[in-house]
Every structure is written in C-alpha cells, then in structure tokens.
Enzyme design. Structure first.
Site, PDB file in Angstrom:
ATOM      1  N   HIS A 122      -8.194  -8.329  -0.370  1.00 41.86           N
ATOM      2  CA  HIS A 122      -7.548  -8.906   0.879  1.00 41.86           C
ATOM      3  C   HIS A 122      -8.776  -9.854   1.431  1.00 41.86           C
ATOM      4  CE1 HIS A 122      -4.802  -5.627   0.581  1.00 41.86           C
ATOM      5  NE2 HIS A 122      -4.501  -5.713   1.696  1.00 41.86           N
ATOM      6  N   HIS A 163       0.823  -1.294  -0.087  1.00 44.33           N
ATOM      7  CA  HIS A 163      -0.070   0.176  -0.034  1.00 44.33           C
ATOM      8  C   HIS A 163       0.909   1.296  -0.001  1.00 44.33           C
ATOM      9  CE1 HIS A 163      -3.507  -2.435   1.108  1.00 44.33           C
ATOM     10  NE2 HIS A 163      -2.681  -3.287   1.851  1.00 44.33           N
ATOM     11  N   ASP A 176       2.516  -2.521   4.423  1.00 44.53           N
ATOM     12  CA  ASP A 176       2.732  -1.204   4.941  1.00 44.53           C
ATOM     13  C   ASP A 176       3.856  -0.897   5.703  1.00 44.53           C
ATOM     14  OD1 ASP A 176      -0.047  -0.276   4.292  1.00 44.53           O
ATOM     15  OD2 ASP A 176      -0.414  -2.060   5.592  1.00 44.53           O
ATOM     16  N   GLU A 226      -7.367 -12.430   6.144  1.00 47.07           N
ATOM     17  CA  GLU A 226      -6.495 -11.806   7.160  1.00 47.07           C
ATOM     18  C   GLU A 226      -6.887 -11.847   8.751  1.00 47.07           C
ATOM     19  OE1 GLU A 226      -5.816  -7.672   6.469  1.00 47.07           O
ATOM     20  OE2 GLU A 226      -3.665  -7.558   7.689  1.00 47.07           O
TER      21      GLU A 226
HETATM   22  N1  HPA Z   1      -5.166  -4.790   5.599  1.00 48.04           N
HETATM   23  C1  HPA Z   1      -6.176  -4.133   5.094  1.00 48.04           C
HETATM   24  N2  HPA Z   1      -6.500  -3.027   4.534  1.00 48.04           N
HETATM   25  C2  HPA Z   1      -5.165  -2.440   4.556  1.00 48.04           C
HETATM   26  C3  HPA Z   1      -4.030  -3.103   4.814  1.00 48.04           C
HETATM   27  C4  HPA Z   1      -4.162  -4.367   5.373  1.00 48.04           C
HETATM   28  O1  HPA Z   1      -3.027  -5.057   5.776  1.00 48.04           O
HETATM   29  N3  HPA Z   1      -3.115  -2.215   4.945  1.00 48.04           N
HETATM   30  C5  HPA Z   1      -3.705  -1.011   4.204  1.00 48.04           C
HETATM   31  N4  HPA Z   1      -4.919  -1.086   4.389  1.00 48.04           N
HETATM   32 ZN    ZN Z   2      -2.652  -4.960   2.545  1.00 46.82          ZN
END
Ligand code: HPA
Ligand code: ZN
Length: 341
Positions: free
Chosen positions: A204, A26, A286, A207
């Site tokens: 995503h 990101h 990030d 997670e």
């Molecule tokens: N997960 C979800 N949203 C995000 C992430 C992440 O790791 N990094 C920046 N936005």
């Molecule tokens: Zn991410």
C-alpha cells in the site's frame, strides 16, 4: 451519459457480466456484520454491538486510522480454522456472483497471532476455502501475506519466519495498516528476504502517504504492484515512470470515498489515471466496511465519472495483466474479455 450505453442500468449490466480479477481485497475486511454476530456467538466472544444494524452504523470513518481501529476490533471474532474458512468462503461466493474469475487475497496474520491464534489456523482455514472455489467453480486465487506497517520490521521478520512452512500456499507479501509515519523504507530488509524466497511483492502506498512513499516502494522494496497509489498523481515524473513501467495500481473507489481520500466519487482520480496511461484496476479493499463488492465499486465509479465501455474493458484487462497468473492464464482471461466486449 456516454453514448456506449443506453442507460446506467445498461452499463451496470455490462459491468456485471465482464470477466474480472480482484487484486486488492483484505479477507478480514469482508467480514459482514451478520457473520461477525454468528461467529461471536459460536465462539462466545463479546462484541460491543447489540445488532448488525448497530455495527453498520459504527462504520462512519473520517480517515484510515478510524477504520483500522474498528477493523482490528472486528477480526477478534475470528478464532478457529472453520471461522477463517467460512469468512473466505463467504467472500468467494460474493466475488463469483460479481463475475470475478481470479482473486488475489490479502490476509493480516499479525492481527491474529497477536491474539493467540496460530498462524497455521489462519492459513489452513483460508486456503481450504480457496481450494474448494478452485475445484468446484474454477475460481483461481493467490494469497498475499501483509505485514502490519505500524509494527516493527523485527515483528514482520518474525511473521515471515512463521510463514516459512506454508510458502507452498503463500504467493506474495504486502504492506498495509497505518501508512503515514511508516514508510516503505522501514521494511526494506524483510522485503529483500521475501524477494529472495521467490515471493511476489506489493505495498500500500500513496493512499494517505505522499508520492515519496510510492517511490520508496518501487526503489527500495522493488514491488510488483502498488496498492492504491492515488497520491502518485501529485508528482508528474512519478506518473510518467509508473506509466512507462506498466506498473499496476490497485485502486479502491468506495474505500477512497469512505476513508475520505476523496470527498466525492465525481472527484475520484480513476479516469485521470487511465487517461495518463496508468494500469489502474478497480477493487473493493474491505467490502463489508466500505459498502460494496467489486461490481458495486465499478458501478459507483463508472456512474460518477461516466466511464465508457473502453474504460471498463481497460480496467478489466488491467486486472488480469497485473495479476500474478501465468502468461497463458492471462491470455485466456483477456480473450474472454475480448469475446464478451
Ligand atoms: N489501507 C491500509 N491498511 C488496510 C486497509 C487499507 O485500505 N485495509 C485493511 N488494512
Ligand atoms: Zn487495502
């Protein structure tokens, strides 16, 4: 210690020279505290920190939302085309130093347009830096627009509308932000429209969200890659499916540690993923917030899981195989890995 390397330093040197692609980054998450301060000053934006050290001290997170709150606050210093250029140029310099040959960068336009920054300002600044890296250093890139999943699908549709004049610069769409409670199914229609526009699709999933979200990303969004995907391992049939389809997972070890997706890198699922035949890759997510760029991620997880040379080569190969490069470009990078290894 694996017999492949004489020492952890020897393995680190191998990682440093390994040609690699980064597929989960990101760009707003690469905003280093020093640049945050410089931009705050340049733009006359107040930030609630007195020093870069204070910023770093605030980066202690117990889950994804904890991080996101600080991440959205941090991006408030980004105002002008030059800011987005400088942010992107700084990341690309770090990536190049890590042996990255190709990057696929996420950006969060809704984090900016909601603050009154024009979509065009964001895209123009980012792509000016991407173009310079390509022509000056041969570092290639793709750009992926992420929809913020805590916002509505109508807002995602409006963002895709804003992107239409820039589709020559945008290669795909993704889905990020707060996962639990915002399943992929919420964005089925906007992803279908993006697919019809010829865009690549990622999301995503898994997670913090359950394996069912990974299945939705596959079945309802028809994604080309899964970002993270860790919780897929809770579902054996899903693992078999992901392996059978050769679905790339963009795994982010230091992110997983900092956001408490894993308690300890020694318990990280990366090696289990590789052993299950999953096309896992290593990425920094990030890096400014999670404590390391791509090589730091490779090194930390390699040390914690005692990864072999074959594991590291597989991860680097997966990063190109799972990219949105042409088959000819993939073959060129894979040949470079083989020559190096
Ligand atoms: N997960 C979800 N949203 C995000 C992430 C992440 O790791 N990094 C920046 N936005
Ligand atoms: Zn991410």
């Amino acid at each position: 210690m694996t017999k492949d390397f004489a020492s952890a330093a020897d393995r680190a040197a191998f990682i440093a020279g390994l040609p690699k692609a980064e597929l989960h980054l990101h760009i707003e998450g690469s905003l280093e505290p020093d640049l945050m301060f410089a931009l705050a000053q340049r733009n006359g934006v107040a930030i609630p920190f007195a020093s870069a050290e204070e910023v770093r001290a605030a980066y202690a997170f117990s889950n994804l939302q904890d991080f996101l709150d600080i991440y959205y606050q941090g991006m408030g210093v980004l105002q002008t085309e030059r800011d987005f250029h400088d942010l992107t140029a700084a990341y690309l310099a770090r990536a190049r130093a890590d042996g990255v040959r190709h990057v696929e960068i996420f950006f969060d336009p809704q984090g900016h347009t909601a603050r009154g920054i024009a979509f065009e300002t964001v895209v123009t600044g980012i792509t000016r830096a991407l173009d310079a890296a390509r022509t000056e250093h041969g570092l290639t890139s793709k750009l992926i627009l992420c929809f913020l999943r805590h916002l509505s699908e109508a807002e995602a549709e409006a963002t895709l509308d804003e992107a239409l004049p820039f589709l020559d610069r945008i290669d795909g769409v993704g889905l990020d932000s707060s996962e639990v409670g915002h399943p992929p199914s919420k964005f089925e229609r906007v992803f279908a429209r993006a697919r019809n526009l010829g865009l690549k699709l990622v999301a995503h999933a898994g997670e913090e969200g359950p394996p069912a979200y990974v299945r939705e990303a596959l079945d309802l969004l028809h994604v080309d890659r899964i970002d993270h995907g860790n919780r897929s391992l809770e579902d054996d049939a899903l693992v078999a499916r992901l392996a059978g389809e050769g679905m790339t997972l963009t795994v982010c070890p230091l992110s997983n540690l900092k956001l408490c997706v894993v308690d300890d890198l020694a318990a990280h699922p990366l090696k289990t993923m590789l052993d299950a035949g999953l096309a896992a890759t290593v990425n920094s997510d990030d890096p400014s917030y999670f404590g390391g760029y791509v090589n730091a991620n490779y090194q930390a997880v390699a040390d914690a899981l005692d990864l072999s040379k074959a594991d590291l080569v597989a991860l680097a190969r997966n990063s190109f195989t799972g990219s949105f490069l042409s088959d000819a470009d993939k073959a060129m990078h894979l040949a470079a890995i083989d020559a190096y290894a």
